[in-house]
Design an enzyme around this catalytic site. Structure first.
Site, PDB file in Angstrom:
ATOM      1  N   GLU A   1      -0.308  -7.091   2.023  1.00  0.00           N
ATOM      2  CA  GLU A   1       0.229  -6.858   0.591  1.00  0.00           C
ATOM      3  C   GLU A   1       1.456  -8.057   0.380  1.00  0.00           C
ATOM      4  O   GLU A   1       1.770  -8.704  -0.558  1.00  0.00           O
ATOM      5  CB  GLU A   1       0.713  -5.510   0.186  1.00  0.00           C
TER       6      GLU A   1
ATOM      7  N   HIS B   1      -2.758  -3.480  -5.597  1.00  0.00           N
ATOM      8  CA  HIS B   1      -3.435  -2.260  -5.196  1.00  0.00           C
ATOM      9  C   HIS B   1      -3.807  -2.171  -3.671  1.00  0.00           C
ATOM     10  O   HIS B   1      -4.336  -3.292  -3.269  1.00  0.00           O
ATOM     11  CB  HIS B   1      -4.624  -2.093  -6.335  1.00  0.00           C
TER      12      HIS B   1
HETATM   13  C1  GAR Z   1       1.655  -0.145  -1.906  1.00  0.00           C
HETATM   14  O1  GAR Z   1       0.687   0.201  -0.844  1.00  0.00           O
HETATM   15  C2  GAR Z   1       0.895  -0.811  -3.189  1.00  0.00           C
HETATM   16  O2  GAR Z   1      -0.106  -1.138  -3.111  1.00  0.00           O
HETATM   17  C3  GAR Z   1       0.778   0.946  -3.624  1.00  0.00           C
HETATM   18  O3  GAR Z   1       1.782   1.651  -3.348  1.00  0.00           O
HETATM   19  C4  GAR Z   1       2.456   1.049  -2.122  1.00  0.00           C
HETATM   20  C5  GAR Z   1       3.932   0.830  -2.584  1.00  0.00           C
HETATM   21  O4  GAR Z   1       4.505   0.714  -1.277  1.00  0.00           O
HETATM   22  N1  GAR Z   1       0.315   0.900  -5.008  1.00  0.00           N
HETATM   23  C6  GAR Z   1      -0.502   1.807  -5.731  1.00  0.00           C
HETATM   24  O5  GAR Z   1      -1.083   2.557  -5.157  1.00  0.00           O
HETATM   25  C7  GAR Z   1      -0.951   1.616  -7.144  1.00  0.00           C
HETATM   26  N2  GAR Z   1      -1.960   2.323  -7.456  1.00  0.00           N
HETATM   27  P1  GAR Z   1       5.892   0.231  -1.421  1.00  0.00           P
HETATM   28  O6  GAR Z   1       6.807   0.873  -2.036  1.00  0.00           O
HETATM   29  O7  GAR Z   1       6.508  -0.034  -0.061  1.00  0.00           O
HETATM   30  O8  GAR Z   1       5.821  -1.299  -1.810  1.00  0.00           O
END
Ligand code: GAR
Length: 224
Positions: free
Chosen positions: A179, A114
């Protein structure tokens, strides 16, 4: 030793998926991505899976729990997870709720990332909500997922400053970099059997000390 088999669940660009795929290849995590499950037919994450030779499957998933479409997705997920011998589910930017059948079959075996320091800024817009609230520090969280949104026990967090002039995109990019560091680490701890949940607390066996010696303070303290 056989590697832990992961399903990575995605909805978008899949940079977290990429960091997990890369960490599997480099040996940073003792796991392999057995399948990528995606609820968006043209998501770039599916292309990333294809380029790495990992099966990527589009499973339309309803937004509302209890609907026919949502229940169908739950059943289809369960079928695919069994087909690919999945042992751990990693939601990586998956913007839907998983269904009860999956949670029942995979109790304690679903992780999520998250883009905020939970329990702050739960929901679909963690980065934007942090900017709008005006906090000077935000970050990201990897946690065990449960049937609620963003509420399960926290495994690891990274904090970053929110800088003057930041918007959702610039803060989001700063958070994403972290992340990509903490998600593979959490998966590796799981693969090594080093995570133990005691109530709301996750114990990491032989956890290294925090990377920052004391604290992230933002804006910084002035020295004189
Ligand atoms: C990431 O920032 C993740 O933490 C978020 O979506 C993005 C996906 O990026 N997730 C959420 O907001 C879940 N509530 P990515 O497709 O480049 O990994």
């Amino acid at each position: 030793m056989s590697k832990l088999r992961l399903a990575v669940m995605v909805s978008g660009g899949g940079t977290n998926l990429q960091s997990i795929l890369d960490a599997c290849v480099s040996g940073r995590i003792d796991a392999e991505v057995a399948v990528v499950l995606c609820n968006v037919a043209d998501a770039y994450a599916l292309e990333r899976a294809r380029q790495t030779g990992v099966p990527g499957v589009y499973v339309p998933a309803g937004r509302k729990s209890g609907t026919v479409e949502w229940e169908a997705a739950d059943a289809e997920h369960l079928r695919l997870l069994a087909q690919y011998g999945v042992e751990l589910i990693c939601m990586a930017g998956y913007m839907r709720r998983l269904g009860p059948m999956v949670y029942q079959a995979y109790q304690g075996r679903v992780l999520n990332i998250h883009p905020a320091l939970l329990p702050s800024f739960m929901g679909a817009h963690g980065q934007r909500d942090a900017v709008e609230y005006g906090v000077p520090i935000s970050g990201c969280t990897v946690h065990f997922a449960d049937e609620q949104f963003d509420t399960g026990p926290v495994i690891i967090q990274a904090a970053v400053p929110v800088l003057p002039g930041d918007d959702e995109a610039s803060l989001g990019a700063r958070i994403l970099m972290q992340e990509h560091r903490i998600y593979p680490q959490a998966i590796q701890w799981y693969a090594q059997g080093r995570l133990r949940v005691e109530g709301r607390r996750v114990i990491v066996e032989k956890a290294p000390p925090p990377t920052m010696a004391e604290a992230i303070i933002s804006p910084g303290l002035e020295t004189r």
